[in-house]
Design an enzyme around this catalytic site. Structure first.
Site, short mmCIF file in Angstrom:
data_model
loop_
_atom_site.label_atom_id
_atom_site.label_comp_id
_atom_site.label_asym_id
_atom_site.label_seq_id
_atom_site.Cartn_x
_atom_site.Cartn_y
_atom_site.Cartn_z
N CYS A 9 0.81 -1.21 0.00
CA CYS A 9 0.00 0.00 0.00
C CYS A 9 0.84 1.26 0.00
O CYS A 9 2.03 1.25 0.30
CB CYS A 9 -0.90 0.05 1.24
SG CYS A 9 -1.99 -1.37 1.41
N GLY A 35 0.49 0.37 -5.17
CA GLY A 35 -0.76 -0.36 -5.13
C GLY A 35 -1.65 0.01 -6.29
O GLY A 35 -1.90 1.20 -6.52
N ASN A 109 -0.37 1.07 5.65
CA ASN A 109 0.62 0.36 4.84
C ASN A 109 1.40 -0.54 5.78
O ASN A 109 2.04 -0.06 6.72
CB ASN A 109 1.57 1.34 4.15
CG ASN A 109 2.70 0.63 3.42
OD1 ASN A 109 2.53 -0.48 2.93
ND2 ASN A 109 3.85 1.26 3.35
N GLY A 110 1.36 -1.84 5.54
CA GLY A 110 2.09 -2.78 6.38
C GLY A 110 1.32 -4.07 6.56
O GLY A 110 0.41 -4.39 5.79
N TYR A 249 13.81 -2.30 -4.90
CA TYR A 249 12.76 -2.44 -5.91
C TYR A 249 11.53 -1.58 -5.68
O TYR A 249 11.02 -0.95 -6.60
CB TYR A 249 12.35 -3.92 -6.01
CG TYR A 249 11.14 -4.16 -6.89
CD1 TYR A 249 11.22 -3.98 -8.26
CD2 TYR A 249 9.92 -4.58 -6.35
CE1 TYR A 249 10.11 -4.19 -9.08
CE2 TYR A 249 8.82 -4.80 -7.16
CZ TYR A 249 8.91 -4.61 -8.52
OH TYR A 249 7.82 -4.81 -9.32
#
Length: 469
Positions: A9, A35, A109-110, A249
């Site tokens: 996310c 995302g 996010n996580g 990345y």
């Protein structure tokens, strides 16, 4: 199956700007790489929260009419990449709830490694869940807390969870940001005009012309309201474990992550790769787009020409109709095309950031040879990926990771390459001028800094997948 790791996310929040929802919308554009399954924005006009969420890309979900309804001087937003079984509207964020203290929105996010355990406990107490996302666990923990203020309740809730979280909360009059004590996922703070902005990456700041101020520290909770920016660090100090894959990345190359420019880090990874595993060759080519900076660094260090031997089609959607007749490597050829004019008769070094299953790399090597390459030497700007991630990244199971079960020579033979080399663990951390102890590299080493339950290991990130069926 997609042969890459995927970030889960991206989050963003804006406070104190007359076009808060538009700035969040633009920031989500900048964070689209984090995302692509769904996106949402929640705005506050000072009296109520107004939300819009949808499936697909940001450009598909938000138009002028929708943004004009999301009025107010504060807003938060979210891009989501879902795990299998949970690509449904009910899991789109930000979530919005009404409770005793008013309205509350949350974007996450996580990944919480003890979410299943907490969810079961909450359900036994009578909590009713509307989604299958672990983020909703945090909402129920806040509601169940006996804390007097919202921040006290957030502290109480987050003290019970384990894992990775970078969070943006919003009420009618405040934006609150929180980051887990280990700092797994990035989160940054900036100024936009007279207002403030928080986001997963600084590339969002560049688009909306915000000024980067600093990282939100691991274990820090920042409240942005009428009294300005207030910060508390209520959790015990913990070792930092920044996700090193953000540099390899995930993050956009133009972002500043953990205090370092991602593009420069990736170039340095490529330079170190050339020092460790240089090979006689004529040209260096990247696997676009993520392999570009490392390939440039490799070519510079090796003194070889850098060429674009693979051309990417940037207009490919997530799905496409395959022909009934057999076309070899169809899926890869839709996205990448090998340049015969560049490759024919050459000894080629092809640089990529990682190998996950190896299926795409195998097809690329075949394409490069079909374009006339005399030799193909595969170089990877990270160590072998041998373990799944449980801290906010969608990864295959350990059994699907080719490097977890196959020695390097067997992988080389499977790819059909003349040689294969990965960056070493020590070489990977050359860019930090240290031992890398402040990073999480569990996907390479299997050293998980936050304890995992057996259930988490079995279920991967698909924590509530069974409930979707």
């Amino acid at each position: 199956m997609v042969d890459k790791f995927h970030e889960e996310c991206g989050v963003v929040g804006v406070y104190g700007h007359p076009e808060a929802s538009t700035l969040v919308y633009l920031s989500l554009y900048a964070l689209q790489h984090r995302g692509q399954e769904s996106a949402g924005i929640v705005a506050s006009n000072g009296e109520a929260l107004i939300a819009h969420r949808g499936m697909g890309l940001v450009a598909d979900i938000f138009g002028h009419d929708i943004l004009s309804r999301l009025e107010g001087r504060l807003a938060i937003g979210h891009n989501r990449y879902s795990t299998a079984g949970s690509t449904v509207l009910k899991n789109c964020q930000p979530f919005v709830v009404e409770w005793a203290q008013g309205a509350l929105a949350i974007a996450h996010n996580g990944n919480l490694v003890n979410a299943e355990e907490l969810r079961d406990k909450l359900e036994r107490r009578g909590s009713i869940f509307q989604s299958t996302s672990d983020t909703e666990v945090i909402i129920h923990l806040i509601a169940a807390s006996t804390g007097t203020t919202l921040v006290e309740r957030i502290v109480d809730a987050l003290s019970q969870v384990r894992g990775a979280y970078s969070l943006a909360f919003m009420t009618e009059d405040r934006v609150i940001a929180a980051r887990d004590p280990n700092g797994f996922r990035p989160l940054v703070l900036g100024r936009v005009g007279d207002g403030w902005v928080v986001a997963s990456e600084t590339c969002a700041f560049d688009l909306i012309e915000a000024r980067y101020e600093r990282e939100i520290e691991p274990g820090e909770i920042v409240t942005i309201g009428a009294r300005g920016v207030e910060s508390v660090k209520p959790f015990p100090l913990a070792p930092r474990h920044h996700c090193v894959f953000e540099h390899i990345y995930f993050a956009r190359p133009d972002s500043l992550v953990y205090g370092r420019n991602v593009y420069e880090v990736r170039k340095e990874l490529g330079r170190q790769l050339a020092r460790e595993s240089g090979v006689p060759a004529d040209i260096v080519i990247p696997v676009p787009d993520s392999g570009l900076p490392a390939a440039i660094g490799y070519a510079e260090e090796a003194g070889l020409p850098f060429e674009m031997g693979l051309i990417r089609n940037h207009y490919v959607g997530r799905t496409f109709i395959e022909p009934q007749s057999s076309i070899r490597h169809f899926g890869v050829k839709v996205k990448l095309n090998a340049m015969r004019e560049v490759l024919n008769g050459k000894r080629v070094v092809v640089v990529d950031d990682s190998i996950v299953r190896g299926t795409t790399s195998k097809k690329l090597v075949t394409m490069i040879r079909q374009a006339g390459a005399r030799e193909v030497h595969v170089r990877i700007s990270s160590p072998p990926t041998t373990n799944p991630c449980y801290y906010g990244i969608d990864t295959p199971t350990k059994e699907e990771l080719i490097a977890s079960s196959q020695p390097q020579e067997a992988i080389r033979a499977y790819l059909g390459a003349d040689s294969l080399a990965y960056l070493s663990i020590t070489g990977m951390y050359g860019f930090v001028k240290g031992d890398g102890s402040s990073f999480c590299d569990a996907c390479f080493t299997g050293n998980y800094p936050v304890a995992l339950s057996d259930d988490t290991k079995v279920r991967q990130l698909h924590l509530f997948e069974a409930r979707d069926r």
